[in-house]
Design a protein around this motif. Structure first.
Motif, PDB file in Angstrom:
ATOM      1  N   UNK A 268     -23.387  53.149  63.982  1.00 57.40           N
ATOM      2  CA  UNK A 268     -23.445  53.626  62.606  1.00 57.40           C
ATOM      3  C   UNK A 268     -23.574  55.149  62.625  1.00 57.40           C
ATOM      4  N   UNK A 269     -22.794  55.800  61.770  1.00 57.79           N
ATOM      5  CA  UNK A 269     -22.835  57.264  61.718  1.00 57.79           C
ATOM      6  C   UNK A 269     -24.283  57.732  61.747  1.00 57.79           C
ATOM      7  N   UNK A 270     -24.516  58.855  62.451  1.00 57.73           N
ATOM      8  CA  UNK A 270     -25.885  59.211  62.807  1.00 57.73           C
ATOM      9  C   UNK A 270     -26.390  60.462  62.093  1.00 57.73           C
ATOM     10  N   UNK A 271     -25.866  60.735  60.911  1.00 54.97           N
ATOM     11  CA  UNK A 271     -26.378  61.871  60.154  1.00 54.97           C
ATOM     12  C   UNK A 271     -25.859  63.208  60.628  1.00 54.97           C
ATOM     13  N   UNK A 272     -24.630  63.224  61.133  1.00 49.30           N
ATOM     14  CA  UNK A 272     -24.015  64.478  61.548  1.00 49.30           C
ATOM     15  C   UNK A 272     -23.752  65.363  60.339  1.00 49.30           C
ATOM     16  N   UNK A 273     -23.626  66.643  60.583  1.00 48.92           N
ATOM     17  CA  UNK A 273     -23.160  67.546  59.534  1.00 48.92           C
ATOM     18  C   UNK A 273     -21.859  66.970  58.973  1.00 48.92           C
ATOM     19  N   UNK A 274     -21.718  66.858  57.646  1.00 47.65           N
ATOM     20  CA  UNK A 274     -20.495  66.273  57.078  1.00 47.65           C
ATOM     21  C   UNK A 274     -19.211  66.908  57.596  1.00 47.65           C
ATOM     22  N   UNK A 275     -19.270  68.190  57.959  1.00 47.85           N
ATOM     23  CA  UNK A 275     -18.081  68.857  58.497  1.00 47.85           C
ATOM     24  C   UNK A 275     -17.710  68.318  59.876  1.00 47.85           C
TER      25      UNK A 275
END
Length: 300
Positions: free
Chosen positions: A66-73
């Motif tokens: 599950x996506x791990x809270x990366x910078x949206x960019x």
């Protein structure tokens, strides 16, 4: 926890802090509902995860990242990195990527995510709470038309949506599910019962039943320790058993939420607790809870 019971971990994370930006893991570290995250503010790679699972006596045969809270960019960069790992190592079998669905570039980003063979869905954390100490977002995106327009694009790509909300948002989420019967929603972290007074627990129960009334909603039992740092078998019991009762084993899956939940216990301790709490389930129900439901929902 017996290694003879294979598991499909329906919710886990990896990160390489030198490759992708994660604001919540970058000093100065923010303090949220999970408290001090400094023990996990370091690289956590596939071998780290497999070691944690193995030391816990767990045989993880498939995993869902599950996506791990990366910078949206960096959302697409995270997906590309994970796909490279999956192609080389066979894990993770499914990737749930990140997109800000209310943004003008969402349509193009969804198309790029969907081009990766292991991508199965999207997560955008939606937890909104009037208490600034508990909210993840500055406003409730479930109330915004632009966000709903972005959500409507998921079905075109055959993407599911990982739904991370609080109980007060569950009625809105149930209406969302009803409006989009062809999009699979997966409620994260047992519905995140953040308010533990009698009124808050009653709201969680009502909301869970409203969501379960929609056949395209499933749930993951995970993340309870984020709201119960000193958890015990007894403190988890009502949430685990009631979730299975409400959704049924065929729409409920178990997950580690590692390495976030590593802040509150070992891999083996969590899965032993699940096994003990669900000892009364039938063998078919246990097979669904520990593996089968996640395989079906995430198409792996």
């Amino acid at each position: 926890m017996s290694p003879d019971l294979p598991i499909v971990d329906a919710h886990m994370h990896l990160w390489d802090l030198g490759r992708i930006r994660y604001p919540w893991l970058t000093p100065p570290l923010p303090v949220g509902i999970t408290g001090d995250v400094s023990p996990i503010a370091r690289n956590y790679l596939l071998d780290d995860y497999l070691r944690d699972a193995g030391q816990g006596g767990v045989r993880a045969v498939k995993i869902v990242h599950i996506e791990a809270g990366a910078d949206p960019a960096d959302a697409l960069a995270e997906t590309r990195w994970l796909q490279e790992i999956a192609d080389a190592r066979g894990f993770p079998q499914a990737i749930v990527a990140h997109a800000e669905l209310e943004k003008p570039g969402a349509a193009a980003l969804l198309e790029r995510h969907a081009a990766h063979r292991s991508v199965r869905g999207i997560r955008q954390i939606l937890n909104w709470h009037p208490d600034p100490a508990k909210t993840y977002t500055p406003r409730d995106l479930l109330a915004e038309e632009a966000w709903h327009a972005g959500f409507a694009r998921l079905a075109h790509h055959g993407l599911s949506f990982d739904l991370q909300i609080y109980p007060a948002q569950m009625s809105s989420a149930a209406r969302l599910a009803a409006l989009h019967p062809d999009t699979q929603l997966i409620l994260n972290h047992t519905g995140m019962p953040v308010d533990r007074d009698p009124e808050g627990i009653a709201a969680w129960r009502r909301g869970m039943r409203r969501l379960a009334a929609q056949p395209n909603v499933a749930v993951k039992i995970s993340g309870l320790a984020m709201l119960d740092w000193h958890w015990s078998l007894q403190s988890l019991r009502p949430y685990v058993l009631e979730t299975v009762e409400i959704f049924g084993a065929g729409r409920t899956m178990l997950a580690s939420n590692f390495p976030v939940d590593r802040l509150f216990g070992t891999f083996g301790r969590f899965y032993t607790a699940y096994a003990d709490l669900l000892a009364g389930a039938s063998s078919a129900e246990r097979a669904d809870l520990f593996a089968g439901t996640a395989e079906r929902i995430y198409r792996i």
